[in-house]
Design a protein around this motif. Sequence first.
Motif, PDB file in Angstrom:
ATOM      1  N   CYS A   9     -10.238   6.170  -7.285  1.00 20.70           N
ATOM      2  CA  CYS A   9      -9.845   6.325  -5.873  1.00 20.70           C
ATOM      3  C   CYS A   9     -10.626   7.468  -5.206  1.00 20.70           C
ATOM      4  O   CYS A   9     -10.818   7.470  -3.999  1.00 20.70           O
ATOM      5  N   PRO A  20     -11.640   1.454  -1.751  1.00 24.28           N
ATOM      6  CA  PRO A  20     -11.047   0.224  -2.301  1.00 24.28           C
ATOM      7  C   PRO A  20     -11.460  -1.002  -1.485  1.00 24.28           C
ATOM      8  O   PRO A  20     -11.574  -0.916  -0.261  1.00 24.28           O
ATOM      9  N   CYS A  64      -6.368  -1.311  -1.715  1.00 26.25           N
ATOM     10  CA  CYS A  64      -5.894  -0.298  -2.663  1.00 26.25           C
ATOM     11  C   CYS A  64      -6.312  -0.713  -4.062  1.00 26.25           C
ATOM     12  O   CYS A  64      -6.159  -1.877  -4.444  1.00 26.25           O
ATOM     13  N   TRP A  65      -6.809   0.265  -4.832  1.00 24.04           N
ATOM     14  CA  TRP A  65      -7.265  -0.043  -6.197  1.00 24.04           C
ATOM     15  C   TRP A  65      -6.132  -0.513  -7.104  1.00 24.04           C
ATOM     16  O   TRP A  65      -6.377  -1.154  -8.122  1.00 24.04           O
ATOM     17  N   LEU A  66      -4.882  -0.196  -6.757  1.00 25.53           N
ATOM     18  CA  LEU A  66      -3.762  -0.615  -7.606  1.00 25.53           C
ATOM     19  C   LEU A  66      -3.668  -2.131  -7.712  1.00 25.53           C
ATOM     20  O   LEU A  66      -3.096  -2.662  -8.654  1.00 25.53           O
ATOM     21  N   PHE A  96      -7.087   7.821   1.592  1.00 26.03           N
ATOM     22  CA  PHE A  96      -5.706   8.276   1.434  1.00 26.03           C
ATOM     23  C   PHE A  96      -5.517   9.059   0.124  1.00 26.03           C
ATOM     24  O   PHE A  96      -4.454   9.612  -0.119  1.00 26.03           O
ATOM     25  N   HIS A  97      -6.600   9.142  -0.717  1.00 28.31           N
ATOM     26  CA  HIS A  97      -6.372   9.650  -2.086  1.00 28.31           C
ATOM     27  C   HIS A  97      -5.822  11.083  -2.156  1.00 28.31           C
ATOM     28  O   HIS A  97      -4.994  11.357  -3.020  1.00 28.31           O
ATOM     29  N   CYS A 129     -11.138   6.340  -1.543  1.00 28.46           N
ATOM     30  CA  CYS A 129      -9.994   5.909  -0.729  1.00 28.46           C
ATOM     31  C   CYS A 129      -9.605   7.083   0.157  1.00 28.46           C
ATOM     32  O   CYS A 129      -9.280   8.169  -0.362  1.00 28.46           O
ATOM     33  N   CYS A 185      -2.097  10.621  -1.980  1.00 31.20           N
ATOM     34  CA  CYS A 185      -1.456   9.492  -2.653  1.00 31.20           C
ATOM     35  C   CYS A 185      -0.878   9.893  -4.014  1.00 31.20           C
ATOM     36  O   CYS A 185      -1.587  10.440  -4.860  1.00 31.20           O
ATOM     37  N   TYR A 228      -0.223   7.987  -6.394  1.00 32.88           N
ATOM     38  CA  TYR A 228      -0.718   7.096  -7.464  1.00 32.88           C
ATOM     39  C   TYR A 228      -2.233   7.191  -7.652  1.00 32.88           C
ATOM     40  O   TYR A 228      -2.824   6.357  -8.349  1.00 32.88           O
ATOM     41  N   ALA A 229      -2.876   8.166  -7.005  1.00 31.15           N
ATOM     42  CA  ALA A 229      -4.346   8.210  -7.020  1.00 31.15           C
ATOM     43  C   ALA A 229      -4.904   8.256  -8.446  1.00 31.15           C
ATOM     44  O   ALA A 229      -4.395   8.986  -9.314  1.00 31.15           O
ATOM     45  N   MET A 230      -5.935   7.434  -8.679  1.00 32.14           N
ATOM     46  CA  MET A 230      -6.606   7.410  -9.984  1.00 32.14           C
ATOM     47  C   MET A 230      -8.021   7.959  -9.780  1.00 32.14           C
ATOM     48  O   MET A 230      -8.429   8.191  -8.637  1.00 32.14           O
ATOM     49  N   HIS A 280       0.846  -1.199   0.000  1.00 29.51           N
ATOM     50  CA  HIS A 280       0.000   0.000   0.000  1.00 29.51           C
ATOM     51  C   HIS A 280       0.885   1.254   0.000  1.00 29.51           C
ATOM     52  O   HIS A 280       1.872   1.312   0.748  1.00 29.51           O
ATOM     53  N   PRO A 281       0.540   2.258  -0.817  1.00 30.94           N
ATOM     54  CA  PRO A 281       1.389   3.456  -0.874  1.00 30.94           C
ATOM     55  C   PRO A 281       1.629   4.099   0.502  1.00 30.94           C
ATOM     56  O   PRO A 281       2.736   4.572   0.777  1.00 30.94           O
TER      57      PRO A 281
HETATM   58  S1  SF4 Z   1      -6.662   3.231  -3.638  1.00 34.34           S
HETATM   59 FE1  SF4 Z   1      -5.828   4.792  -4.970  1.00 34.34          FE
HETATM   60  S2  SF4 Z   1      -5.525   6.594  -3.655  1.00 34.34           S
HETATM   61 FE2  SF4 Z   1      -5.816   4.816  -2.349  1.00 34.34          FE
HETATM   62  S3  SF4 Z   1      -3.775   4.169  -1.891  1.00 34.34           S
HETATM   63 FE3  SF4 Z   1      -4.443   2.974  -3.655  1.00 34.34          FE
HETATM   64  S4  SF4 Z   1      -3.767   4.155  -5.420  1.00 34.34           S
HETATM   65 FE4  SF4 Z   1      -3.600   5.497  -3.659  1.00 34.34          FE
END
Ligand code: SF4
Length: 351
Positions: free
Chosen positions: A327, A332, A345-347, A316-317, A314, A320, A322-324, A274-275
């Motif tokens: 998110c 997630p 996490c969506w990743l 944390f977005h 999310c 983050c 890497y946020a998409m 997780h990021p």
């Molecule tokens: S779900 Fe998205 S915003 Fe949340 S930690 Fe994963 S990549 Fe980052």
Amino acid sequence: MSSKLVVTKAYKYFPLRRSLVEILMFKKPRYVRAVDGVSFAVQEGEIFCLAGESGCGKTTTGRLIVRLIDFTGGKALYMPRKEVLSEIPPGFLVDGKYVDLTAKLPRYVDKLLRRDVQIIFQDPYGSLNPRMRVYDILKEPLDIHALGATDDEKREFVFKILEEVKMTPPEEFAERFPHMLSGGQRQRIAVARALILNPSLVVADEPVSMLDVSIRAEILQLMLDLKATRNLTYIFITHDLAVASYICDKIAIMYLGSIVEKGSISDIVNDPLHPYAKALIAAVPEPDPRNRLKMREVPIKGEIPSAASIPPGCRFHPRCPYAMDVCKSKEPPEIEVGRGRVVSCWLYVRK
Ligand code: SF4
Ligand SMILES: Nc1ncnc2c1ncn2[C@@H]1O[C@H](COP(=O)(O)OP(=O)(O)OP(=O)(O)O)[C@@H](O)[C@H]1O
Ligand SMILES: [Mg+2]
């Protein structure tokens, strides 16, 4: 090994005080979502760590488990020690061996659970009554739970536990007041007080974070020794991942009331997914420069938001890298990425 504790979607919301204007304008009550849908399982004999930055909900989770506060929602099935279990009527048991800590239980069942699940607090200075001698501090739980038939028997219990926490000779330490003890000695007394009722689960809330670095290892070793001799299970709360990797078997990393990643301590510390977990672990000081180079910097942005206004999707977005798009709107799911390893996490969601 069987599960000692299975927590499923546990919640603790604290209502925020509304101003008079807010009440007059019929504004909806707002809540601090201190624990917001947390799930984890602790196996018997394991040291399970709850880690994360200040305010992420570690202490609140611990206080729920020792029943110092009530759950807002969820389930928490707890398996007491056999002798305690045999005193609980079957009507209050789930599957014959678990008690749901979120349920309303009669006082005597509650009292039995309080004996079996104990907590050690962070502050060895604040947690011991300064006006009581060590002897009385340790005898008090015996009195409350009517353990020890005579004063002599209680004295025996107190001296035995003092010896177990290496406060010897016990006669000498029993007469002292807390101010006559060092920080490390006070924490030994706090450990003794938690263990004198012979619990099987101990929640240790940052038990060494206020101690000098030089004595932290001693107290951690004492906790490990006592775990082995007394067949204990620990929930170990810490913001210090170096301490967690020294003592724990498994870890759950919390962020704003939620668990973002959980699994074995070695998997998570060596290869966080997780990021947020990556950022937290990258921030641990690493004395070996070769290892330091391996740690990739994770540039998280901004400050941790308030638990009273948790971001949607999310949580944390906003921080983050890497946020998409997904998110920002969808929370997630928990993704199983290996045996006993889960990341939210969506990743890691397979497309
Ligand atoms: S779900 Fe998205 S915003 Fe949340 S930690 Fe994963 S990549 Fe980052
Ligand atoms: N009794 C309470 N009333 C209102 N809010 C509370 C209460 N107890 C905790 N909180 C809030 O709940 C959130 C989680 O707090 P908690 O103490 O569980 O965090 P923590 O992870 O233990 O932090 P720390 O590392 O600082 O001890 C915080 O936002 C805190 O302000
Ligand atoms: Mg805390």
